[in-house]
Design an enzyme around this catalytic site. Structure first.
Site, PDB file in Angstrom:
ATOM      1  N   THR A 131       0.852  -1.191   0.000  1.00 37.12           N
ATOM      2  CA  THR A 131       0.000   0.000   0.000  1.00 37.12           C
ATOM      3  C   THR A 131       0.886   1.240   0.000  1.00 37.12           C
ATOM      4  O   THR A 131       1.636   1.471   0.947  1.00 37.12           O
ATOM      5  CB  THR A 131      -0.924  -0.001   1.225  1.00 37.12           C
ATOM      6  OG1 THR A 131      -1.763  -1.158   1.172  1.00 37.12           O
ATOM      7  CG2 THR A 131      -1.795   1.248   1.244  1.00 37.12           C
ATOM      8  N   CYS A 272      -3.809  -1.342   8.877  1.00 39.41           N
ATOM      9  CA  CYS A 272      -4.162  -0.633   7.635  1.00 39.41           C
ATOM     10  C   CYS A 272      -4.872   0.696   7.856  1.00 39.41           C
ATOM     11  O   CYS A 272      -4.372   1.748   7.442  1.00 39.41           O
ATOM     12  CB  CYS A 272      -5.029  -1.541   6.763  1.00 39.41           C
ATOM     13  SG  CYS A 272      -4.171  -3.005   6.150  1.00 39.41           S
TER      14      CYS A 272
END
Length: 457
Positions: A131, A272
């Site tokens: 990410t 996350c």
């Protein structure tokens, strides 16, 4: 087809194992020699349901291997995935991309002088699966260009959407696959890699690299916003006497809203949502397009987690000094051993500092929790936490906590007080069991008076 997966963390290991299940030959690479040796022995460094068996099956079939030799893994690979960590950078909230760029540089060195060595005869595709903020893929491309002649490689972005605890199912049955690239060759190679999903009619979304990078951040920020919204509605429900679960059901049945992520609780955590929201805020600020909603989500969520300790103290009579709390669940969610940004880390240390004795149990997270919260007492099972405790606090909704023997719970507790921060029990059932039940966004219930039941002061 052959691929190399750089990084054997959560994303790299799960993705590599799942690709090998598709019949692809996968070599996972990591600098940690001890970790690689453990993986070769079949020892999985993370808890993820089904992963151990998946790795064993495909390693045994010769489709999945592990090495510290990046150059050997890259040699002849059709695609090389970068799946290293991107933690929040200390001090400013930006994603720390040092591991991504270091991996890109090593891949460039490995490819130098051999631009067309993949078995297909085509250029090697370098895929960012970590990410990363918008613009990272282009920086990876520039790093590679310094080592590899122009036209010797292609770049792509393929963000992951794996939920801890259900990652294998998410990979095998995803809502969509997002692939960002400017290269037709890269598009065709990625389409071939994901062909088993294409046959299942999984939508494959092809975009530019920048769009793919932003899709990942936007998705996580939206889900974090949805959680924070229902948590604030839960506070309002408590103030006006409404039931947040009924509110969530009432709005979730609207197809424009949907039912998922409308579960009130102590706030979101994990590896996350917090870091990705922070990174999106920083990227947007630098681009001159601030995302004020996401900034507020982070502030509200952090505040909520801290307030949970005050909430528990208030239920315990205003202070917890000299009292014993039984705590079930420490990880940020069930079916993982991940403690990163878990609400328990914001809730329990302040209570311990205020003088509470905390006895805790988690099915998978205690080894890591002991490093982070050594002041707690860790127990062998759920019931061991409860003997003589002044209250039982439920923080993580593991399935084994959903069907506790309520009669035994009441017998073990000094005061039959239950503080359920995940709303996993029915209030009426708890009252009938003689328990004073406190949940989130729902009216509290007192124990039903029956012969032999102790009254709560």
């Amino acid at each position: 087809m052959r691929i190399a997966m750089i990084g054997t963390g959560y994303v790299g290991l799960v993705s590599g194992a799942c690709f090998s299940e598709f019949g692809v030959t996968v070599t996972c690479v990591d600098k940690d020699a001890d970790k690689i040796e453990r993986l070769r022995r079949g020892e999985i460094p993370i808890y993820e349901p089904g992963l151990e068996q998946l790795v064993a099956n495909n390693a045994g079939a010769g489709r999945l291997g592990f090495t510290t030799d990046l150059k050997a893994a890259v040699a002849g690979a059709d695609a090389v995935f970068i799946a290293v960590g991107t933690p929040s950078r200390r001090g400013d909230g930006h994603a720390d991309l040092s591991y991504v760029f270091a991996a890109a540089a090593e891949i460039g060195e490995a490819l130098a002088g051999e631009p067309s060595r993949a078995p297909s005869g085509n250029r090697t595709v370098i895929v960012t699966k970590s990410t990363v903020p918008v613009g990272t893929g282009r920086r990876v491309e520039r790093i590679l260009q310094r080592a590899v002649p122009q036209g010797g490689f292609e770049v792509a972005s393929n963000p992951e959407f794996l939920r801890e605890g259900s990652a294998i199912q998410d990979f095998m049955r995803p809502d969509r696959v997002v692939i960002g690239t400017d290269s037709e060759h890269a598009r065709e190679l990625m389409r071939a890699l994901y062909r088993p999903l294409y046959l299942l009619e999984t939508p494959i979304v092809f975009t530019t690299i920048e769009t793919a990078e932003l899709i990942k951040y936007a998705a996580n920020a939206f889900l974090a916003t949805k959680i924070t919204f229902i948590n604030e509605v839960a506070d309002l429900c408590e103030a006006v006497g409404a039931d947040v679960q009924d509110v969530a059901r009432g709005i979730g049945l609207d197809g424009r809203i949907g039912r998922k992520f409308l579960h009130a609780g102590p706030g979101f955590g994990g590896s996350c949502f917090p870091k990705d929201c922070q990174a999106l805020v920083r990227t947007a600020s630098e681009a001159g397009a601030p995302v004020s909603i996401v900034e507020t989500v982070l502030q509200v969520n952090d505040s909520r987690k801290r307030r949970m300790a005050d909430r528990i103290a208030a239920i315990c009579g205003g202070e917890v000094s000299g009292k014993t709390l039984a705590v079930l669940g420490l990880t940020f969610k069930p079916n993982t051993d991940d403690m990163r940004d878990s609400p328990s880390l914001s809730i329990l240390p302040p209570l311990a500092a205020a003088g509470a004795t905390i006895r805790a149990f988690d099915p998978e997270g205690m080894a890591e929790a002991q490093k982070l919260m050594p002041q707690l007492t860790y127990c062998a099972d759920a019931y061991e936490t409860m003997a003589g405790a002044d209250a039982l606090v439920l923080i993580t909704e593991w399935n084994e906590f959903r069907a506790l023997d309520l009669g035994r719970v009441k017998q073990l507790l000094r005061s039959p007080v239950i503080i359920d921060l995940r709303n996993i029990y029915n209030p009426e059932e708890m009252a009938d069991a003689g328990l004073a039940y406190h949940s989130v966004g729902r009216p509290n219930v007192a124990p039903t008076e029956k012969p032999g039941l102790r009254a709560i002061a």
